[in-house]
Design a protein around this motif. Structure first.
Motif, short mmCIF file in Angstrom:
data_model
loop_
_atom_site.label_atom_id
_atom_site.label_comp_id
_atom_site.label_asym_id
_atom_site.label_seq_id
_atom_site.Cartn_x
_atom_site.Cartn_y
_atom_site.Cartn_z
N LEU A 38 0.82 -1.21 0.00
CA LEU A 38 0.00 0.00 0.00
C LEU A 38 0.86 1.26 0.00
O LEU A 38 0.50 2.27 -0.62
CB LEU A 38 -0.93 -0.01 1.22
CG LEU A 38 -2.09 -0.99 1.15
CD1 LEU A 38 -2.80 -1.07 2.50
CD2 LEU A 38 -3.09 -0.60 0.07
N GLN A 39 2.00 1.22 0.68
CA GLN A 39 2.90 2.38 0.70
C GLN A 39 3.48 2.67 -0.67
O GLN A 39 3.78 3.82 -1.00
CB GLN A 39 4.03 2.14 1.71
CG GLN A 39 3.57 2.24 3.16
CD GLN A 39 4.67 1.84 4.13
OE1 GLN A 39 5.50 0.97 3.84
NE2 GLN A 39 4.67 2.44 5.31
N LEU A 40 3.64 1.64 -1.49
CA LEU A 40 4.22 1.81 -2.82
C LEU A 40 3.17 2.10 -3.89
O LEU A 40 3.51 2.57 -4.98
CB LEU A 40 5.01 0.55 -3.20
CG LEU A 40 6.26 0.26 -2.35
CD1 LEU A 40 6.81 -1.12 -2.67
CD2 LEU A 40 7.31 1.33 -2.57
N ASP A 58 -8.09 -5.87 1.40
CA ASP A 58 -8.09 -6.25 -0.01
C ASP A 58 -6.72 -6.81 -0.41
O ASP A 58 -6.64 -7.77 -1.19
CB ASP A 58 -8.43 -5.03 -0.87
CG ASP A 58 -8.66 -5.38 -2.33
OD1 ASP A 58 -9.39 -6.36 -2.60
OD2 ASP A 58 -8.11 -4.69 -3.21
N VAL A 59 -5.65 -6.21 0.11
CA VAL A 59 -4.30 -6.74 -0.16
C VAL A 59 -4.18 -8.17 0.37
O VAL A 59 -3.71 -9.07 -0.34
CB VAL A 59 -3.21 -5.87 0.48
CG1 VAL A 59 -1.83 -6.45 0.17
CG2 VAL A 59 -3.29 -4.44 0.00
N LEU A 60 -4.61 -8.37 1.61
CA LEU A 60 -4.50 -9.69 2.21
C LEU A 60 -5.31 -10.72 1.42
O LEU A 60 -4.83 -11.84 1.17
CB LEU A 60 -4.96 -9.64 3.67
CG LEU A 60 -4.09 -8.82 4.62
CD1 LEU A 60 -4.77 -8.69 5.98
CD2 LEU A 60 -2.71 -9.45 4.78
N TRP A 64 -3.56 -13.70 -0.75
CA TRP A 64 -3.88 -15.08 -0.40
C TRP A 64 -4.43 -15.84 -1.61
O TRP A 64 -4.03 -16.98 -1.87
CB TRP A 64 -4.88 -15.11 0.74
CG TRP A 64 -5.47 -16.48 0.99
CD1 TRP A 64 -6.70 -16.93 0.64
CD2 TRP A 64 -4.81 -17.58 1.64
NE1 TRP A 64 -6.88 -18.23 1.03
CE2 TRP A 64 -5.73 -18.66 1.65
CE3 TRP A 64 -3.56 -17.75 2.22
CZ2 TRP A 64 -5.42 -19.89 2.21
CZ3 TRP A 64 -3.26 -18.99 2.78
CH2 TRP A 64 -4.18 -20.03 2.77
N ARG A 65 -5.31 -15.16 -2.35
CA ARG A 65 -5.95 -15.82 -3.49
C ARG A 65 -4.95 -16.09 -4.62
O ARG A 65 -4.99 -17.14 -5.26
CB ARG A 65 -7.08 -14.93 -4.01
CG ARG A 65 -7.94 -15.58 -5.09
CD ARG A 65 -9.26 -14.87 -5.26
NE ARG A 65 -9.08 -13.47 -5.65
CZ ARG A 65 -9.42 -12.44 -4.89
NH1 ARG A 65 -9.94 -12.65 -3.69
NH2 ARG A 65 -9.25 -11.20 -5.32
N THR A 282 -3.74 1.62 8.10
CA THR A 282 -4.56 0.54 8.66
C THR A 282 -3.76 -0.76 8.73
O THR A 282 -3.77 -1.46 9.75
CB THR A 282 -5.83 0.32 7.81
OG1 THR A 282 -6.57 1.53 7.76
CG2 THR A 282 -6.69 -0.78 8.40
N ALA A 283 -3.05 -1.04 7.63
CA ALA A 283 -2.19 -2.25 7.63
C ALA A 283 -1.09 -2.12 8.68
O ALA A 283 -0.72 -3.11 9.32
CB ALA A 283 -1.60 -2.46 6.25
#
Length: 314
Positions: A38-40, A58-60, A64-65, A282-283
């Motif tokens: 997210l930082q990038l 959403d990243v997680l 994972w998917r 948040t992350a």
């Protein structure tokens, strides 16, 4: 035979802290992968860019998917090696500073505690910079949904060897100033606020001084403070580490986007505003809160168990 009341040595606190750190980082590493990406995302781009990820969850989910557990735990190897020195050296530093100003080593003084936290953080960042560097690059790498500059390494050893082969020893020191800034800010807040909160809860009779609930409450307060204070420097660290490089006329590899962490913070502010500093917050909280809780709680539990074992043997 050692006295049952003698304080733990630097080696003993280092090893106990290192074990606690390894347990904690395994729990918090997926959130750090999300934070890094997210930082990038949208780096040095003004509003309106297409986003690969909507938020930390959403990243997680997408990681994972698309990449499985291996994707969520990218960079875990170097991360587990980075968490012992800061906890291990904190108490010896705090005691030494207290003695130097004529105070008891048991006194919890906010200023000396912050200084000890910053010093132990700087030591960890300085010696661990190559591991910080490869951890950030490995966490940023995604073969499916990439954001930012991508660096592919087969393993931690391959990363170290590749960087050394292409950039020599100075390549392993890239971003050390950013690592020191980020870690000093985080460490100057994390351990002192934990100790202070724990002290207040115990001294005012709000909670028993050595209960799991006290450890959890103190760790939670510490985690919030760290997240607020450290995030801008953490964003600068991630971007300085991960930026693309070019070879200068004198043969050195130099970053193409930022000269140093202050330059990164300024350019981020100019193009993305203050919120650019707090991308991935948040992350970051999802990482810092459980990491702080597990690290400091487990560290106290391990230290208590170790002291009991040592005292019984004595």
């Amino acid at each position: 035979m050692a006295s049952t009341t003698s304080p733990l040595s630097t080696l003993e606190t280092f090893l106990c802290g290192g074990l606690a750190g390894c347990i904690a980082v395994t729990v918090s590493n997926p959130a750090e992968v999300a934070k890094t990406r997210l930082q990038l995302q949208g780096e040095l781009v003004k509003g309106g860019q297409k986003r690969v990820y909507k938020d930390a969850f959403d990243v997680l989910a997408k990681t994972w998917r698309n990449e499985g557990i291996r994707g969520l735990q990218r960079g875990l190897g170097p991360a587990t090696l980075l968490n012992g020195s800061r906890l291990g050296f904190y108490e010896p530093f705090r005691r030494a500073i207290n003695r130097s100003i004529g105070r008891s080593i048991t006194d919890q003084i906010p200023l000396t505690s912050a200084a000890a936290g910053a010093a132990s953080g700087i030591i960890g960042a300085s010696f661990g910079n190559p591991l910080f560097l490869i951890k950030a690059r490995m966490q940023a790498y995604s073969p499916i949904l990439p954001v930012g500059t991508q660096h592919y390494y087969k393993s931690s050893f391959d990363a170290l060897a590749t960087i050394f082969r292409t950039e020599k020893f100075l390549g392993l020191l890239r971003g050390m100033d950013a690592a020191i800034l980020r870690t000093a800010m985080g460490s100057s807040v994390q351990l002192p606020t934990y100790k202070w909160t724990k002290n207040q809860l115990g001294s005012h009779g709000l909670l028993p001084s050595n209960s799991i609930l006290t450890y959890l409450a103190s760790s939670s307060v510490s985690g919030v403070c760290v997240c607020i204070v450290m995030q801008p420097a953490d964003t600068a660290l991630t971007r300085v580490y991960n930026q693309p490089t070019i070879r200068t006329p004198d043969g050195r590899l130099s970053g193409t986007l930022y000269r140093n962490p202050i330059d990164c913070l300024w350019k981020t502010f100019k193009t993305e505003g203050v919120l650019g500093w707090y991308k991935g917050s948040t992350a970051q909280f999802l990482r810092v809160a459980p990491h702080t809780i597990v690290t400091l709680t487990v560290n106290d539990i391990i230290l208590g168990l170790y002291k009991d074992i040592r005292n019984r043997r004595s």
